[in-house]
Design a protein around this motif. Structure first.
Motif, PDB file in Angstrom:
ATOM      1  N   THR A   3       0.732  -1.082   0.062  1.00  0.00           N
ATOM      2  CA  THR A   3      -0.006  -0.016  -0.102  1.00  0.00           C
ATOM      3  C   THR A   3       0.857   1.191   0.039  1.00  0.00           C
ATOM      4  OG1 THR A   3      -1.913   1.016   0.968  1.00  0.00           O
ATOM      5  CG2 THR A   3      -0.095   0.168   2.556  1.00  0.00           C
ATOM      6  N   THR A   4       0.222   2.493  -0.421  1.00  0.00           N
ATOM      7  CA  THR A   4       1.279   3.496  -0.345  1.00  0.00           C
ATOM      8  C   THR A   4       0.749   4.376   1.042  1.00  0.00           C
ATOM      9  OG1 THR A   4      -0.722   5.050  -1.446  1.00  0.00           O
ATOM     10  CG2 THR A   4       1.300   3.837  -2.707  1.00  0.00           C
ATOM     11  N   ALA A   5       1.608   5.298   1.550  1.00  0.00           N
ATOM     12  CA  ALA A   5       1.364   5.921   2.874  1.00  0.00           C
ATOM     13  C   ALA A   5       2.544   7.376   2.437  1.00  0.00           C
ATOM     14  CB  ALA A   5       1.922   5.354   3.948  1.00  0.00           C
ATOM     15  N   VAL A   6       1.899   8.059   3.312  1.00  0.00           N
ATOM     16  CA  VAL A   6       2.724   9.509   3.249  1.00  0.00           C
ATOM     17  C   VAL A   6       3.449   9.778   4.558  1.00  0.00           C
ATOM     18  CG1 VAL A   6       2.156  12.123   3.407  1.00  0.00           C
ATOM     19  CG2 VAL A   6       1.030  10.559   1.802  1.00  0.00           C
ATOM     20  N   TYR A   7       4.716  10.229   4.397  1.00  0.00           N
ATOM     21  CA  TYR A   7       5.390  10.672   5.636  1.00  0.00           C
ATOM     22  C   TYR A   7       6.001  12.066   5.340  1.00  0.00           C
ATOM     23  CZ  TYR A   7       9.998   9.441   3.452  1.00  0.00           C
ATOM     24  OH  TYR A   7      10.746   9.448   2.643  1.00  0.00           O
ATOM     25  N   TYR A   8       6.343  12.779   6.370  1.00  0.00           N
ATOM     26  CA  TYR A   8       6.938  14.071   6.392  1.00  0.00           C
ATOM     27  C   TYR A   8       8.377  13.842   6.695  1.00  0.00           C
ATOM     28  CZ  TYR A   8       2.181  15.532   5.850  1.00  0.00           C
ATOM     29  OH  TYR A   8       1.001  15.851   5.234  1.00  0.00           O
ATOM     30  N   CYS A   9       9.301  14.509   5.892  1.00  0.00           N
ATOM     31  CA  CYS A   9      10.810  14.423   6.310  1.00  0.00           C
ATOM     32  C   CYS A   9      11.120  14.953   7.545  1.00  0.00           C
ATOM     33  CB  CYS A   9      11.452  15.161   4.980  1.00  0.00           C
ATOM     34  SG  CYS A   9      13.385  15.276   5.200  1.00  0.00           S
ATOM     35  N   GLY A  13      10.840  18.675   6.263  1.00  0.00           N
ATOM     36  CA  GLY A  13       9.448  18.662   6.568  1.00  0.00           C
ATOM     37  C   GLY A  13       8.395  18.626   5.309  1.00  0.00           C
ATOM     38  N   GLU A  14       8.995  18.049   4.224  1.00  0.00           N
ATOM     39  CA  GLU A  14       8.272  17.782   2.913  1.00  0.00           C
ATOM     40  C   GLU A  14       7.551  16.613   3.089  1.00  0.00           C
ATOM     41  OE1 GLU A  14       7.535  20.091   0.516  1.00  0.00           O
ATOM     42  OE2 GLU A  14       8.833  21.544   1.418  1.00  0.00           O
ATOM     43  N   VAL A  36      12.752  14.812  -1.673  1.00  0.00           N
ATOM     44  CA  VAL A  36      13.051  16.381  -2.107  1.00  0.00           C
ATOM     45  C   VAL A  36      14.447  16.732  -1.460  1.00  0.00           C
ATOM     46  CG1 VAL A  36      12.474  18.580  -1.420  1.00  0.00           C
ATOM     47  CG2 VAL A  36      10.691  17.024  -1.522  1.00  0.00           C
ATOM     48  N   CYS A  37      14.917  16.401  -0.273  1.00  0.00           N
ATOM     49  CA  CYS A  37      16.250  16.861   0.116  1.00  0.00           C
ATOM     50  C   CYS A  37      17.367  15.778   0.056  1.00  0.00           C
ATOM     51  CB  CYS A  37      16.417  17.511   1.446  1.00  0.00           C
ATOM     52  SG  CYS A  37      15.891  16.543   2.779  1.00  0.00           S
ATOM     53  N   CYS A  38      16.773  14.444  -0.177  1.00  0.00           N
ATOM     54  CA  CYS A  38      17.842  13.318  -0.306  1.00  0.00           C
ATOM     55  C   CYS A  38      18.385  12.955   0.892  1.00  0.00           C
ATOM     56  CB  CYS A  38      18.877  13.654  -1.416  1.00  0.00           C
ATOM     57  SG  CYS A  38      17.969  13.829  -3.166  1.00  0.00           S
ATOM     58  N   ARG A  39      17.860  13.459   2.158  1.00  0.00           N
ATOM     59  CA  ARG A  39      18.479  13.112   3.273  1.00  0.00           C
ATOM     60  C   ARG A  39      17.889  11.815   3.889  1.00  0.00           C
ATOM     61  NH1 ARG A  39      20.092  18.305   6.892  1.00  0.00           N
ATOM     62  NH2 ARG A  39      21.582  16.785   7.643  1.00  0.00           N
ATOM     63  N   PRO A  40      18.561  10.811   4.437  1.00  0.00           N
ATOM     64  CA  PRO A  40      17.950   9.740   5.269  1.00  0.00           C
ATOM     65  C   PRO A  40      16.997  10.043   6.521  1.00  0.00           C
ATOM     66  CG  PRO A  40      20.398   9.906   5.941  1.00  0.00           C
ATOM     67  CD  PRO A  40      20.049  11.046   4.937  1.00  0.00           C
ATOM     68  N   VAL A  54      -2.105   2.647   8.027  1.00  0.00           N
ATOM     69  CA  VAL A  54      -0.665   2.850   8.025  1.00  0.00           C
ATOM     70  C   VAL A  54      -0.328   4.223   8.717  1.00  0.00           C
ATOM     71  CG1 VAL A  54       1.528   3.082   6.900  1.00  0.00           C
ATOM     72  CG2 VAL A  54      -0.361   1.469   5.990  1.00  0.00           C
ATOM     73  N   GLU A  55       0.562   4.188   9.727  1.00  0.00           N
ATOM     74  CA  GLU A  55       0.932   5.674  10.254  1.00  0.00           C
ATOM     75  C   GLU A  55       2.439   5.483  10.229  1.00  0.00           C
ATOM     76  OE1 GLU A  55       0.958   7.230  14.721  1.00  0.00           O
ATOM     77  OE2 GLU A  55      -0.928   6.376  14.218  1.00  0.00           O
ATOM     78  N   ILE A  56       3.153   6.445  10.003  1.00  0.00           N
ATOM     79  CA  ILE A  56       4.392   6.602   9.837  1.00  0.00           C
ATOM     80  C   ILE A  56       5.052   7.755  10.601  1.00  0.00           C
ATOM     81  CG2 ILE A  56       6.553   6.816   8.372  1.00  0.00           C
ATOM     82  CD1 ILE A  56       4.767   5.748   6.139  1.00  0.00           C
ATOM     83  N   ASP A  57       6.042   7.444  11.668  1.00  0.00           N
ATOM     84  CA  ASP A  57       6.690   8.476  12.346  1.00  0.00           C
ATOM     85  C   ASP A  57       8.135   8.520  11.544  1.00  0.00           C
ATOM     86  OD1 ASP A  57       4.832   9.165  14.380  1.00  0.00           O
ATOM     87  OD2 ASP A  57       5.072   7.519  15.452  1.00  0.00           O
ATOM     88  N   THR A  58       8.858   9.681  11.835  1.00  0.00           N
ATOM     89  CA  THR A  58      10.029   9.741  11.253  1.00  0.00           C
ATOM     90  C   THR A  58      11.107  10.523  12.220  1.00  0.00           C
ATOM     91  OG1 THR A  58       9.525  11.908  10.395  1.00  0.00           O
ATOM     92  CG2 THR A  58       9.282  10.226   8.904  1.00  0.00           C
ATOM     93  N   ASP A  59      12.343  10.054  12.134  1.00  0.00           N
ATOM     94  CA  ASP A  59      13.285  10.399  12.641  1.00  0.00           C
ATOM     95  C   ASP A  59      14.695  10.669  12.178  1.00  0.00           C
ATOM     96  OD1 ASP A  59      14.802  11.171  15.096  1.00  0.00           O
ATOM     97  OD2 ASP A  59      14.603   9.472  16.145  1.00  0.00           O
ATOM     98  N   TYR A  60      15.808  11.486  12.653  1.00  0.00           N
ATOM     99  CA  TYR A  60      16.801  11.533  11.765  1.00  0.00           C
ATOM    100  C   TYR A  60      17.703  10.453  11.912  1.00  0.00           C
ATOM    101  CZ  TYR A  60      15.409  16.586  12.995  1.00  0.00           C
ATOM    102  OH  TYR A  60      14.891  17.637  12.896  1.00  0.00           O
ATOM    103  N   GLU A  61      18.324  10.238  10.745  1.00  0.00           N
ATOM    104  CA  GLU A  61      19.188   9.249  10.786  1.00  0.00           C
ATOM    105  C   GLU A  61      20.662   9.530  11.158  1.00  0.00           C
ATOM    106  OE1 GLU A  61      21.880   6.119   9.542  1.00  0.00           O
ATOM    107  OE2 GLU A  61      21.908   7.824   8.726  1.00  0.00           O
ATOM    108  N   GLU A  62      21.181   9.021  12.400  1.00  0.00           N
ATOM    109  CA  GLU A  62      22.494   9.298  12.648  1.00  0.00           C
ATOM    110  C   GLU A  62      23.674   8.698  12.127  1.00  0.00           C
ATOM    111  OE1 GLU A  62      22.448   9.270  16.934  1.00  0.00           O
ATOM    112  OE2 GLU A  62      20.350   9.991  17.015  1.00  0.00           O
TER     113      GLU A  62
END
Length: 62
Positions: A3-9, A13-14, A36-40, A54-62
């Protein structure tokens, strides 16, 4: 089953559209680059067992 889902970078924030493999389990985490910004981003995916929402949370990749 996918399935498809949306997350915010976590960085810019995109909004991003991603594919989620529901057959991989109801709780997943993996790294995906922002379209958009190509960051992980670390994506924490939760799938409701009854509705398959589907629910997606994001975090910075260290």
């Amino acid at each position: 089953m996918q399935t498809t889902a949306v997350y915010y970078c976590a960085y810019c924030g995109e909004e991003n559209l991603t594919f989620v493999d529901i057959s991989a389990g109801f709780e997943q985490s993996y790294i995906e680059d922002c379209q958009v910004c190509c960051r992980p981003n670390i994506l924490y995916v939760r799938i409701d067992e009854d509705t398959l929402d589907v629910e997606i949370d994001t975090d910075y990749e260290e």
